[in-house]
Design a protein around this motif. Sequence first.
Motif, mmCIF file in Angstrom:
data_model
loop_
_atom_site.group_PDB
_atom_site.id
_atom_site.type_symbol
_atom_site.label_atom_id
_atom_site.label_comp_id
_atom_site.label_asym_id
_atom_site.label_seq_id
_atom_site.Cartn_x
_atom_site.Cartn_y
_atom_site.Cartn_z
ATOM 1 N N GLU A 1 0.824 -1.202 0.000
ATOM 2 C CA GLU A 1 0.000 0.000 0.000
ATOM 3 C C GLU A 1 0.862 1.258 0.000
ATOM 4 O O GLU A 1 0.553 2.247 -0.675
ATOM 5 C CB GLU A 1 -0.939 0.000 1.219
ATOM 6 N N GLU B 1 14.827 11.564 2.412
ATOM 7 C CA GLU B 1 14.659 10.430 1.510
ATOM 8 C C GLU B 1 15.492 9.234 1.978
ATOM 9 O O GLU B 1 16.557 9.405 2.583
ATOM 10 C CB GLU B 1 15.055 10.825 0.085
ATOM 11 N N SER C 1 13.446 4.798 5.093
ATOM 12 C CA SER C 1 12.940 3.457 5.391
ATOM 13 C C SER C 1 14.052 2.415 5.475
ATOM 14 O O SER C 1 13.875 1.360 6.061
ATOM 15 C CB SER C 1 11.915 3.023 4.344
ATOM 16 N N LYS D 1 3.943 1.604 -1.180
ATOM 17 C CA LYS D 1 4.608 1.768 -2.473
ATOM 18 C C LYS D 1 3.613 2.225 -3.545
ATOM 19 O O LYS D 1 3.983 2.932 -4.477
ATOM 20 C CB LYS D 1 5.291 0.465 -2.889
ATOM 21 N N LYS D 2 2.338 1.817 -3.402
ATOM 22 C CA LYS D 2 1.313 2.268 -4.346
ATOM 23 C C LYS D 2 1.135 3.781 -4.271
ATOM 24 O O LYS D 2 0.894 4.439 -5.280
ATOM 25 C CB LYS D 2 -0.021 1.580 -4.038
ATOM 26 N N SER D 3 1.255 4.318 -3.039
ATOM 27 C CA SER D 3 1.045 5.755 -2.851
ATOM 28 C C SER D 3 2.345 6.538 -2.802
ATOM 29 O O SER D 3 2.354 7.719 -2.447
ATOM 30 C CB SER D 3 0.240 5.997 -1.568
ATOM 31 N N GLY D 4 3.474 5.881 -3.119
ATOM 32 C CA GLY D 4 4.747 6.579 -3.162
ATOM 33 C C GLY D 4 5.397 6.817 -1.822
ATOM 34 O O GLY D 4 6.357 7.583 -1.714
ATOM 35 N N GLU D 5 4.890 6.166 -0.772
ATOM 36 C CA GLU D 5 5.461 6.318 0.565
ATOM 37 C C GLU D 5 6.553 5.273 0.787
ATOM 38 O O GLU D 5 6.744 4.354 -0.005
ATOM 39 C CB GLU D 5 4.369 6.154 1.629
ATOM 40 N N SER D 6 7.271 5.424 1.894
ATOM 41 C CA SER D 6 8.274 4.433 2.285
ATOM 42 C C SER D 6 7.862 3.826 3.618
ATOM 43 O O SER D 6 7.055 4.393 4.351
ATOM 44 C CB SER D 6 9.662 5.072 2.395
#
Length: 335
Positions: A223, A314, A317, A225-230
């Motif tokens: 989920e 950046e 994670s 990675k789908k929204s560009g989060e780490s």
Amino acid sequence: MARPVWSGVLSFGLVSIPVGLYTATDTHTIHFHQLQRGTSDRIRNRRVNERTGKEVDAKDIVKGYDTGEEYVIVEPGELDDIAPGRSQALEITGFVGLDEIEPIYFDRTYYLAPRGKEYAKIYSLLEQALGRSEKAGIATFVMRQHEYLVAVKAEDGLITLHTLHWADEIRNPKEEIGDLPGKTSTSGKELRMAEQLIEALSMSWDPGQFHDTFQEKVSALIEAKKSGESVEKAEPAPKPSPALDLMEALRASVEGARSPKDSREKATTRGGGSQRTAKKPAGKKRVPSSEKGADPQTMNKAELYKKAAAAGIEGRSTMTRDELIQALADRRQAA
């Protein structure tokens, strides 16, 4: 409604019941497809002749046993021919106490159900008799060209079937593990402390209390990675207790299991002799370490990660706690 994975006749003595076998367990493992890196192209496995490199149709594939000099070819139908009738029979040859079967022998669990309402009475009779006697019926049967050793037992008003490992499938631990300690010498104090820890952590068995946290983290990773989060990396595994610290580790574990509050008070009492723990001044509130201006050295990794996310750092994670502290320091200097 599920379909039976096997149908046949369950028999004990001169009594027989047509039954269906149903899968009792499921898996919540998240399945991934294989893709070529940088594309959305699926990777496919094909049956290929290793000599010619050409794909082979499923109907042209037979089984071959390698004798070392040549292959003995076996057709699919020949395996069924050598066990006529057995693929439809589940015959109980005897009954054993439930506590006689060691857990290592159990493999998979299935539900057994009668194939017709007219057999409900016989089914219920066997289920009640098994439950009252606290015994399991031992049987063998053939399913999908494999013979299984099974235990048939009563469980919550129905009959379950448990496939068992054959005796020669159980590995000898002394042959598999070269450095088994056996019964090493321990002091009576260490043993009593270990027993106290077990007692302090004893609980009633409730499987609903436990859940697969790793699969939850895999779902969260997808989920994110789908929204560009780490996603924050997990903490490293705890290090083994050194032999010299065993007693202290046991003592701290027992105290922690009994009550975290009591554990802290006892630790203070031991460290300060006969002095009592000073009471905290009333009216003061604890300032969360994650607040602005707090020293990163006093924060745990979760707090550091939250602060790094707010700062837009950046690669957070994949960072360790020390790396997060350094990244936050670098960001402050750059500002």
